[in-house]
Design a protein around this motif. Structure first.
Motif, mmCIF file in Angstrom:
data_model
loop_
_atom_site.group_PDB
_atom_site.id
_atom_site.type_symbol
_atom_site.label_atom_id
_atom_site.label_comp_id
_atom_site.label_asym_id
_atom_site.label_seq_id
_atom_site.Cartn_x
_atom_site.Cartn_y
_atom_site.Cartn_z
ATOM 1 N N ALA A 19 0.837 -1.205 0.000
ATOM 2 C CA ALA A 19 0.000 0.000 0.000
ATOM 3 C C ALA A 19 0.870 1.252 0.000
ATOM 4 O O ALA A 19 0.617 2.214 -0.729
ATOM 5 N N ILE A 20 1.931 1.217 0.839
ATOM 6 C CA ILE A 20 2.814 2.384 0.925
ATOM 7 C C ILE A 20 3.486 2.639 -0.418
ATOM 8 O O ILE A 20 3.584 3.786 -0.892
ATOM 9 N N THR A 21 3.941 1.544 -1.069
ATOM 10 C CA THR A 21 4.617 1.708 -2.358
ATOM 11 C C THR A 21 3.671 2.305 -3.388
ATOM 12 O O THR A 21 4.017 3.258 -4.091
ATOM 13 N N ASN A 22 2.457 1.729 -3.454
ATOM 14 C CA ASN A 22 1.471 2.285 -4.381
ATOM 15 C C ASN A 22 1.203 3.743 -4.053
ATOM 16 O O ASN A 22 1.024 4.569 -4.943
ATOM 17 N N GLY A 23 1.165 4.022 -2.740
ATOM 18 C CA GLY A 23 0.932 5.387 -2.306
ATOM 19 C C GLY A 23 1.989 6.333 -2.827
ATOM 20 O O GLY A 23 1.682 7.414 -3.321
ATOM 21 N N PHE A 24 3.256 5.881 -2.777
ATOM 22 C CA PHE A 24 4.324 6.771 -3.247
ATOM 23 C C PHE A 24 4.230 7.021 -4.745
ATOM 24 O O PHE A 24 4.470 8.138 -5.217
ATOM 25 N N SER A 25 3.854 5.970 -5.506
ATOM 26 C CA SER A 25 3.789 6.221 -6.952
ATOM 27 C C SER A 25 2.610 7.131 -7.280
ATOM 28 O O SER A 25 2.699 7.972 -8.176
ATOM 29 N N LEU A 26 1.520 6.993 -6.506
ATOM 30 C CA LEU A 26 0.396 7.910 -6.713
ATOM 31 C C LEU A 26 0.804 9.321 -6.310
ATOM 32 O O LEU A 26 0.481 10.305 -6.988
#
Lengths: 299, 400
Positions: A7-14
Motif C-alpha cells: 500500500a505504501i509503495t502504491n501510495g508513493f507512486s500515486l
C-alpha cells in the motif's frame, strides 16, 4: 506487513503523479497569483499529444514526449497570453473562475480529439512488474517516482541557479518591484505556464501508462487540488509533502477499508473522497495549509 | 419630488425597491406579460410582425428557469452580497432535492424472498413519507440551511481561494454520500421519484381547472414558480437593503475593516451561508419536482459552475441579475439548438457523436467562453449592460 508495504509503495507512486500536477498549480500561483483550475484540462491535452505522436505517428516514446512537451508548453503560453493577461490585476477569484471556464473549453476540445475509447499511451513500461522484497512494483510506478525526483531536482536547480529562475523568484516575491528591477514579468508568466503545462503532461503520461489514457484522468487530476491546499498554495515543499500525505491516505484507505466490516458503512469508492476529507481536517487546524505563507492583513 | 424622479433626497428613497414610478410601472407590465405567457397567451413584440408565446416545452424551460433563479439568488447572497465564494452550491441543491424527495416523495417497496424463512417479505428500496408540499418544501430548505450552518464555521477561518476549495470538496463528499445512501437517493443511474408538489391536496403536477380556467401541468408549476420567485426574490431584496445586507456588503468589501467597525464577522458569514443554503434547498427540491425524478449524480461540480455562471453572467450582488442569469443559462441549450440551425454554425451537430462538436459540448464551451467574456469585458453581467443601456436612453439624444 507485505500488504502494508504494498500500500505504501502504491501510495508513493500515486504521490508522484499528484506531485507533478500539484507543482504546476504551485508554480503558476507563486509567480502569477493565478489559481489554475485548468490544470486537469492541460493534463488531458498533454497526455493526448504524447499518445498522438507515440501511437498515431508511431514515433519513439522519448520523441513523442519531447514533441508533446513542446506542444504543451506552447499551449500554456497561448492560454496565458490570450485569457490570463487581460485579467492581470483583477480579483483573485475572478481570475480563478476564468480558469474554470478555460478548463471547460479545453476539456471538451481534448475529449473530442481523444474520442471515447481508452487509448494506449505507447509507453515502454506497459503492465510489467518487478518483485522487490515481496512487494510488487510496476515498472511505470518506478518510472513515475524517478521522473518526479529528476524533474523536481531540475526545477529546484533552475530556480536556484539560472537567471530566469532568479527572475521568477523575484516576480513571485513582488511583481512590481521585480518589474522595476528589469525583470521581464511577461516572460516569467509565460515560462510559468509552460512549465506547469509540461508538468501536467508528465502527470498525464503516468496516469495513462499501462492501464490506458481516458477521460477519467481529469477526475484524478482534480485530486491534486486537495494536495495543494494541504501543502499550502505557495510552497513547493508543501506540494511534495501534501502529495505524499494525500496519496498515502487514499491508498491506505483503499487497501484496508474492505478488511474491516465496521468501515463498510462509508461505502464503496470511499478512498476517492479521502483526499477531500484530509483537506478539511488540515484546513480546520491550519487555514493556510501545512507550509503556506500566512497572509499579513492590513486594513 | 414629483417632477424629479431621478432626485434622491433621503435614505428611504435610496433604499426603495422601486426607485421611481416608471420602474414600478414597467415591473407591473413585465409581471402581466409573464402571467399572460403562462396562461398560454401571445404577446406581440412588434404588433403584426413578431409575436412571442411560450409553447409547452418553452413553458417547461421557463418553469425550470424560475426555480433555478431561486437557487441563483441563494448563491448570490453568499457569493455576491457577502463575497464568500462558494463552489458548493450543488451540494446544497442536492440536500434540498433529496430532503424534499424523502419527505414528500413516495416509498418504493419490493417483495423479496427472506433467505432464512423462505417467505416473501416487504423490503423498502427507497424511503419516502409522502407529506404535503407545505411540509416538504420548508423541510428541504431547512435541512439545507442546517448543512449551511455546519459548513459556515469553516468560512470563519478560511478566506478567498481556500474557502472556494473547501466548498468544492463539499461537492465531492456530497456526491459520494448521495451515491452511497441508496435508501434515500435510489442510487446511481436509478434515482428516485422527487417530492410530489401537492399543496393541501391541490396537485401542481396534474392538469386541472383553477378558478374556471383549465391549466396544464406545466402551467400550474409555472405559476407556482412565479409566485415563489416573487416572494423569495423580494425577501432577498429586502434582506439586501436592510442592516444585514449592509453588513454583508461591508464583509465583502473588506472583512477586517468590517470587523473593526463592529460587525461580528462570524455571525454575518453564518447568516449568509444559512440563508443561501435555504434558498438552494428550496430550489433543489422544486427543480426536480418539475421533472419528477432525482438522480444522485446530477449534483456534481458542473452544476455548481452552472450556478456560478448564472450569477456572473447575470450580475453579481443583484437579485434581478440572478434571475436574468438563471433564465439565460437555463435557456442556453435551447439557444444553442437554435443556433445550430444556421449555416455558419454548421459545425455544431445535433447527433451525440457526429460533427466537430455536438450540442451538449457546444453548450459547455459556450458556458466557459461566456464566463470568461463576461468577467473580462462586463464584470457586472447582464445587469451592467442593462444599466448602461438604460442610462444611454435616459440621456438620449445626449451622450452624457
Amino acid at each position: 506487513m507485505n500488504q502494508f508495504l504494498q500500500a505504501i509503495t502504491n501510495g508513493f507512486s500515486l504521490a508522484a503523479i499528484y506531485a507533478l500536477i500539484a507543482l504546476g498549480f504551485v508554480i503558476i500561483y507563486k509567480s502569477t497569483q493565478v489559481f489554475n483550475f485548468a490544470q486537469p484540462a492541460l493534463l488531458l491535452l498533454g497526455g493526448y499529444w504524447v499518445l498522438y505522436f507515440g501511437t498515431v505517428w508511431g514515433w519513439p516514446f522519448e520523441f513523442a514526449i519531447l514533441a508533446g512537451a513542446v506542444f504543451a508548453a506552447v499551449t500554456g503560453i497561448i492560454i496565458e497570453r490570450t485569457t490570463l493577461r487581460p485579467m492581470v490585476g483583477k480579483p483573485v477569484f475572478a481570475v480563478a473562475i476564468v480558469t474554470i471556464g478555460l478548463n471547460t473549453v479545453i476539456t471538451i476540445i481534448a475529449l473530442d480529439l481523444m474520442g471515447v475509447e481508452i487509448r494506449q499511451m505507447g509507453d515502454p513500461w506497459g503492465l510489467k512488474t518487478v518483485l522487490i522484497g515481496g512487494v510488487t512494483i510496476a515498472h511505470r510506478q518506478i518510472a513515475a517516482i524517478v521522473t518526479v525526483i529528476v524533474l523536481v531536482s531540475l526545477l529546484l536547480a533552475f530556480f536556484k541557479y539560472s537567471r530566469m529562475g532568479l527572475a521568477m523568484r523575484a516576480a513571485a516575491f513582488d511583481q512590481e518591484v521585480a518589474l522595476t528591477q528589469g525583470v521581464s514579468v511577461r516572460s516569467v508568466f509565460a515560462i510559468s505556464w509552460a512549465i506547469a503545462a509540461v508538468l501536467a503532461l508528465f502527470g498525464g503520461i503516468f496516469l495513462g501508462s499501462g492501464i490506458g489514457f481516458e477521460r477519467s484522468a481529469a477526475v484524478s487530476a482534480l485530486k491534486a487540488l486537495p494536495v495543494v491546499i494541504v501543502g499550502g498554495l505557495d510552497s513547493i515543499t508543501g506540494a511534495l509533502v501534501g502529495a505524499v500525505i494525500v496519496a498515502q491516505a487514499e491508498m491506505l484507505t483503499a487497501t484496508y477499508q474492505s478488511q474491516f466490516a465496521w468501515l463498510s458503512w462509508l461505502g464503496q469508492g470511499f478512498s476517492s473522497v479521502v483526499p477531500y476529507l484530509v483537506m478539511f481536517i488540515v484546513l480546520l487546524f491550519r487555514p493556510y495549509g501545512l507550509f503556506g505563507t500566512k497572509e499579513v492583513e492590513r486594513v | 419630488m414629483r417632477y424629479r424622479p431621478g432626485l434622491v433626497a433621503d435614505y428611504q428613497s435610496d433604499a426603495a425597491i422601486f426607485k421611481s414610478n416608471v420602474q414600478r410601472f414597467w415591473f407591473s407590465v413585465l409581471l402581466v406579460a409573464v402571467v399572460v405567457l403562462g396562461l398560454g397567451g401571445t404577446i406581440p413584440l412588434i404588433p403584426g410582425l413578431v409575436d412571442f408565446s411560450l409553447q409547452t416545452d418553452l413553458l417547461l424551460i421557463g418553469t425550470t428557469a424560475m426555480f433555478a433563479s431561486i437557487g441563483a439568488i441563494g448563491l448570490n447572497i453568499v457569493t455576491g452580497y457577502a463575497g464568500q465564494v462558494s463552489l458548493g452550491h450543488a451540494f446544497f441543491l442536492g440536500i434540498g432535492a433529496f430532503t424534499g424527495a424523502l419527505v414528500g416523495g413516495v416509498e418504493v417497496t419490493r417483495q423479496v424472498v427472506d433467505l432464512d424463512t423462505g417467505q416473501f417479505v416487504e423490503k423498502t428500496l427507497v424511503y419516502g413519507f409522502g407529506l404535503d408540499l407545505i411540509i416538504w418544501l420548508p423541510a428541504a430548505g431547512l435541512v439545507a440551511a442546517l448543512m449551511g450552518l455546519i459548513v459556515a464555521p469553516l468560512a470563519f477561518r478560511l478566506r478567498g481561494l481556500y474557502l472556494a476549495f473547501v466548498t468544492l470538496g463539499l461537492v465531492f463528499l456530497g456526491e459520494h454520500v448521495f451515491r452511497e445512501a441508496k435508501v434515500v437517493t435510489g442510487g446511481v443511474g436509478v434515482g428516485r421519484a422527487s417530492g410530489v408538489p401537492s399543496l393541501f391536496g391541490f396537485r401542481f403536477d396534474e392538469p386541472g381547472e383553477v378558478f374556471g380556467v383549465f391549466l396544464a401541468k406545466n402551467q400550474k408549476l409555472f405559476f407556482l414558480g412565479l409566485g415563489l420567485l416573487i416572494v423569495l426574490g423580494i425577501a432577498a431584496k429586502n434582506m439586501a437593503r436592510s442592516k444585514v445586507g449592509r453588513a454583508l456588503a461591508a464583509v465583502r468589501d473588506r472583512d477586517i475593516a468590517a470587523e473593526m467597525m463592529g460587525i461580528p464577522l462570524a455571525r454575518y458569514k453564518m447568516i449568509a451561508f444559512v440563508v443561501s443554503s435555504f434558498y438552494a434547498g428550496v430550489a433543489g427540491g422544486l427543480l426536480f419536482a418539475v421533472i419528477g425524478r432525482v438522480e444522485p449524480l446530477s449534483f456534481n461540480l458542473l452544476l455548481s459552475i452552472e450556478y456560478i455562471a448564472m450569477i456572473l453572467i447575470g450580475g453579481v450582488a443583484t437579485v434581478s441579475g440572478s434571475i436574468m442569469g438563471a433564465f439565460f443559462i437555463t435557456f442556453l441549450p435551447r439557444i444553442v439548438k437554435w443556433l445550430a440551425g444556421f449555416w455558419m454554425f454548421g459545425f455544431i451537430s445535433d447527433s451525440p457523436t457526429g460533427g466537430f462538436v455536438n450540442l451538449a459540448q457546444m453548450e459547455q464551451i459556450l458556458f466557459g467562453g461566456l464566463i470568461i467574456m463576461f468577467l473580462i469585458l462586463e464584470p457586472l453581467g447582464f445587469y451592467g449592460i442593462w444599466i448602461r443601456v438604460r442610462n444611454y436612453w435616459k440621456a438620449w439624444p445626449f451622450s452624457y
